[in-house]
Motif scaffolding. Structure first.
Motif, PDB file in Angstrom:
ATOM      1  N   MET A 157       0.864  -1.177   0.000  1.00 45.87           N
ATOM      2  CA  MET A 157       0.000   0.000   0.000  1.00 45.87           C
ATOM      3  C   MET A 157       0.902   1.228   0.000  1.00 45.87           C
ATOM      4  N   GLY A 158       0.627   2.150  -0.912  1.00 41.51           N
ATOM      5  CA  GLY A 158       1.416   3.368  -1.023  1.00 41.51           C
ATOM      6  C   GLY A 158       1.054   4.363   0.069  1.00 41.51           C
ATOM      7  N   ILE A 159       1.877   5.367   0.205  1.00 34.66           N
ATOM      8  CA  ILE A 159       1.689   6.390   1.237  1.00 34.66           C
ATOM      9  C   ILE A 159       0.375   7.142   1.041  1.00 34.66           C
ATOM     10  N   PHE A 160       0.007   7.420  -0.223  1.00 33.93           N
ATOM     11  CA  PHE A 160      -1.234   8.147  -0.464  1.00 33.93           C
ATOM     12  C   PHE A 160      -2.452   7.299  -0.128  1.00 33.93           C
ATOM     13  N   ASP A 161      -2.355   5.993  -0.387  1.00 28.33           N
ATOM     14  CA  ASP A 161      -3.447   5.098  -0.026  1.00 28.33           C
ATOM     15  C   ASP A 161      -3.638   5.066   1.487  1.00 28.33           C
ATOM     16  N   LYS A 162      -2.525   5.077   2.214  1.00 27.17           N
ATOM     17  CA  LYS A 162      -2.602   5.081   3.684  1.00 27.17           C
ATOM     18  C   LYS A 162      -3.237   6.377   4.188  1.00 27.17           C
ATOM     19  N   LEU A 163      -2.849   7.499   3.589  1.00 27.90           N
ATOM     20  CA  LEU A 163      -3.413   8.779   4.003  1.00 27.90           C
ATOM     21  C   LEU A 163      -4.908   8.854   3.701  1.00 27.90           C
ATOM     22  N   LYS A 164      -5.305   8.351   2.525  1.00 27.66           N
ATOM     23  CA  LYS A 164      -6.732   8.334   2.177  1.00 27.66           C
ATOM     24  C   LYS A 164      -7.519   7.473   3.152  1.00 27.66           C
ATOM     25  N   SER A 165      -6.953   6.340   3.500  1.00 28.58           N
ATOM     26  CA  SER A 165      -7.619   5.425   4.434  1.00 28.58           C
ATOM     27  C   SER A 165      -7.787   6.082   5.804  1.00 28.58           C
ATOM     28  N   GLN A 166      -6.758   6.758   6.276  1.00 24.51           N
ATOM     29  CA  GLN A 166      -6.834   7.441   7.563  1.00 24.51           C
ATOM     30  C   GLN A 166      -7.871   8.546   7.530  1.00 24.51           C
ATOM     31  N   ALA A 167      -7.912   9.306   6.455  1.00 27.83           N
ATOM     32  CA  ALA A 167      -8.893  10.391   6.333  1.00 27.83           C
ATOM     33  C   ALA A 167     -10.303   9.827   6.292  1.00 27.83           C
ATOM     34  N   ARG A 168     -10.487   8.735   5.581  1.00 29.20           N
ATOM     35  CA  ARG A 168     -11.809   8.108   5.490  1.00 29.20           C
ATOM     36  C   ARG A 168     -12.250   7.631   6.878  1.00 29.20           C
ATOM     37  N   ASN A 169     -11.326   7.022   7.616  1.00 27.13           N
ATOM     38  CA  ASN A 169     -11.658   6.527   8.958  1.00 27.13           C
ATOM     39  C   ASN A 169     -12.024   7.664   9.899  1.00 27.13           C
ATOM     40  N   ARG A 170     -11.277   8.766   9.837  1.00 24.69           N
ATOM     41  CA  ARG A 170     -11.585   9.917  10.685  1.00 24.69           C
ATOM     42  C   ARG A 170     -12.922  10.530  10.306  1.00 24.69           C
ATOM     43  N   GLY A 171     -13.186  10.614   9.018  1.00 24.58           N
ATOM     44  CA  GLY A 171     -14.450  11.168   8.545  1.00 24.58           C
ATOM     45  C   GLY A 171     -15.622  10.319   8.985  1.00 24.58           C
ATOM     46  N   LYS A 172     -15.480   9.020   8.881  1.00 23.25           N
ATOM     47  CA  LYS A 172     -16.553   8.110   9.290  1.00 23.25           C
ATOM     48  C   LYS A 172     -16.764   8.197  10.801  1.00 23.25           C
ATOM     49  N   GLN A 173     -15.692   8.278  11.557  1.00 26.67           N
ATOM     50  CA  GLN A 173     -15.798   8.398  13.012  1.00 26.67           C
ATOM     51  C   GLN A 173     -16.509   9.697  13.377  1.00 26.67           C
ATOM     52  N   GLY A 174     -16.183  10.787  12.705  1.00 24.07           N
ATOM     53  CA  GLY A 174     -16.838  12.070  12.961  1.00 24.07           C
ATOM     54  C   GLY A 174     -18.312  12.023  12.603  1.00 24.07           C
ATOM     55  N   SER A 175     -18.624  11.354  11.520  1.00 25.40           N
ATOM     56  CA  SER A 175     -20.012  11.208  11.087  1.00 25.40           C
ATOM     57  C   SER A 175     -20.816  10.408  12.115  1.00 25.40           C
ATOM     58  N   ASP A 176     -20.217   9.339  12.617  1.00 24.14           N
ATOM     59  CA  ASP A 176     -20.890   8.513  13.627  1.00 24.14           C
ATOM     60  C   ASP A 176     -21.109   9.289  14.924  1.00 24.14           C
ATOM     61  N   THR A 177     -20.109  10.085  15.313  1.00 23.24           N
ATOM     62  CA  THR A 177     -20.225  10.889  16.527  1.00 23.24           C
ATOM     63  C   THR A 177     -21.327  11.935  16.383  1.00 23.24           C
ATOM     64  N   ALA A 178     -21.392  12.572  15.226  1.00 26.40           N
ATOM     65  CA  ALA A 178     -22.428  13.578  14.978  1.00 26.40           C
ATOM     66  C   ALA A 178     -23.814  12.936  15.044  1.00 26.40           C
ATOM     67  N   GLU A 179     -23.949  11.763  14.456  1.00 22.50           N
ATOM     68  CA  GLU A 179     -25.235  11.060  14.490  1.00 22.50           C
ATOM     69  C   GLU A 179     -25.639  10.743  15.937  1.00 22.50           C
ATOM     70  N   GLN A 180     -24.693  10.266  16.712  1.00 20.40           N
ATOM     71  CA  GLN A 180     -24.967   9.916  18.110  1.00 20.40           C
ATOM     72  C   GLN A 180     -25.395  11.155  18.912  1.00 20.40           C
ATOM     73  N   LYS A 181     -24.700  12.271  18.725  1.00 24.71           N
ATOM     74  CA  LYS A 181     -25.034  13.485  19.466  1.00 24.71           C
ATOM     75  C   LYS A 181     -26.409  14.030  19.073  1.00 24.71           C
TER      76      LYS A 181
END
Length: 63
Positions: free
Chosen positions: A1-25
């Motif tokens: 996995m390339g560095i950009f793929d890792k960065l995209k994956s991390q951003a996607r995970n953070r975005g999904k976590q933020g979305s889940d937190t917003a839904e819960q609140k």
């Protein structure tokens, strides 16, 4: 996995976590009264932002 793929994956995970937190609140603040609407909105937002897609698994790891 390339560095950009890792960065995209991390951003996607953070975005999904933020979305889940917003839904819960939102559900907490409304006492769950609009849970279905909030869930539908979250799914649409995730789809629009591409967070509902899995990363490309068919691509060979790059080194």
């Amino acid at each position: 996995m390339g560095i950009f793929d890792k960065l995209k994956s991390q951003a996607r995970n953070r975005g999904k976590q933020g979305s889940d937190t917003a839904e819960q609140k939102l559900n907490e603040k409304t006492g769950g009264k609009y849970e279905d609407q909030v869930d539908t909105g979250q799914q649409r937002a995730d789809g629009t932002l591409g967070m509902d897609r899995e990363p490309h698994r068919d691509r060979p790891d790059q080194q």
